[in-house]
Design an enzyme around this catalytic site. Structure first.
Site, PDB file in Angstrom:
ATOM      1  N   GLY A 182       0.815  -1.210   0.000  1.00 17.94           N
ATOM      2  CA  GLY A 182       0.000   0.000   0.000  1.00 17.94           C
ATOM      3  C   GLY A 182       0.846   1.255   0.000  1.00 17.94           C
TER       4      GLY A 182
ATOM      5  CG  LEU B  13      -0.905   1.768  -3.918  1.00 19.25           C
ATOM      6  CD1 LEU B  13      -2.094   1.460  -4.832  1.00 19.25           C
ATOM      7  CD2 LEU B  13       0.078   0.601  -3.932  1.00 19.25           C
TER       8      LEU B  13
ATOM      9  CG  HIS C   4       3.339   0.851  -5.546  1.00 18.56           C
ATOM     10  ND1 HIS C   4       3.540   1.833  -4.602  1.00 18.56           N
ATOM     11  CD2 HIS C   4       3.893  -0.274  -5.041  1.00 18.56           C
ATOM     12  CE1 HIS C   4       4.163   1.320  -3.573  1.00 18.56           C
ATOM     13  NE2 HIS C   4       4.403   0.054  -3.813  1.00 18.56           N
TER      14      HIS C   4
ATOM     15  CB  SER D 133      13.442   6.054  -4.668  1.00 19.02           C
ATOM     16  OG  SER D 133      13.237   5.809  -3.296  1.00 19.02           O
TER      17      SER D 133
END
Ligand code: PAF
Length: 301
Positions: A52, A54, A58, A206
């Site tokens: 999760g 997200l 993702h 990232s």
């Protein structure tokens, strides 16, 4: 976005709101609901496993899964088994409503079980181990982390029964261990690695980049520059090693490691190695731990 709480006889919730041509996304929280929805899927199924919170990374995995299969199942589960005693499992962000809003219409099914649903017995009596590959590199400071990852991934593969599943190449150790999980245990699923997403500067994308100042982002480019030097040095095994040794002398990064590894065992390769080399980099910039990786081929001394 509103949610449709009119469950009828099916306890799965439809994630309501504006749905695109892809149709509706359904939220299920129990294994029984997941199995029932999975059984209805005709054609190929891709699974994307997440904890999760997200983000863009993702969404890239989901986009790739959508390209490769007729249906996409997304799991959202913060797995207690992969958190060590010093790592705050309780504090990990849980933002299911926001996650659902992000993926609505982009995946067929979201499986977001409770801890008790996934692990009626915790820790489970039987679990999976990542072996030595889980105890080195990122695993050296996180005992049991990769055992927790492979245990939950095995369960999620059993539950979602996908034809394929996608994993990012940036978490190179996780990807390699999951590839070994699938091949060593003969699990009938294809692992599809997804390329590292990079900013125009070359910095691997990232969520942790948000912690860096402008000068930190500049320093962090030492990672992608090192990979560029390694790629230029290939296919010479000696030149690849020289590029890595040279990188470690540079101080922009507080290096943890810059290693040439066997892509399967994650052991350091010797000077005679020929074939694929996983180059794995890790270090800190302004206190933030950053990873980067690439696969190159060595065919010469
Ligand atoms: O990469 C992650 O987010 C997790 O390790 C995974 C694969 C979802 C297992 O919990």
């Amino acid at each position: 976005m509103t949610q449709n709480h009119d469950r009828g006889t099916d306890p799965a919730l439809a994630v309501a709101g504006e749905h695109g041509a892809q149709g509706r996304t359904t939220l299920v929280t129990t294994k029984a609901q997941l199995r029932a929805r999975r059984a209805e899927m005709v054609g190929t199924v891709a699974a994307v496993f997440t904890m999760g919170a997200l983000h863009e990374g993702h969404l890239t995995l989901i986009a790739r899964a959508r390209e490769l299969a007729d249906h996409v199942i997304l799991s959202v589960f913060v797995n207690p088994l992969q958190f060590g005693p010093g790592e705050d499992f309780e504090a990990y962000p849980r933002v299911l409503e926001e996650d659902l809003a992000l993926v609505d219409g982009h995946v067929d099914l979201v499986f977001a079980p409770s801890t008790a649903q996934m692990y009626p017995v915790l820790p489970p009596t039987v679990s999976v181990t990542a072996g030595r590959a889980g105890t080195i590199l990122e695993g050296a400071d996180r005992p049991g982390h990769f055992d927790g990852v492979v245990t939950v991934v095995t369960k999620l593969l059993q539950l979602t029964d996908p034809h394929l599943t996608v994993f990012g190449r940036k978490d190179a150790q996780q990807l390699a261990i999951i590839q070994s999980l699938v091949s060593d245990l003969d699990l009938p699923v294809r692992i599809e690695p997804v390329e590292i997403q990079r900013e125009p500067t070359g910095l691997a994308r990232s969520s942790r980049n948000a912690y860096l100042t402008d000068s930190g982002r500049e320093q962090a480019l030492a990672l992608s520059r090192t990979l560029a030097a390694v790629e230029a040095a290939a296919p010479s095994r000696g030149a690849i090693q020289a590029a890595l040794t040279d990188a470690l002398t540079r101080a922009e990064i507080e290096w943890s490691y810059a290693l040439a590894l066997d892509p399967t065992t994650l052991e350091e390769i010797g000077p005679d190695h020929r074939g694929e080399v996983l180059v794995a980099l890790a270090g800190r910039v302004e206190g933030t731990r950053l990873l980067d990786a690439a696969v190159v081929v060595a065919t010469a001394p």
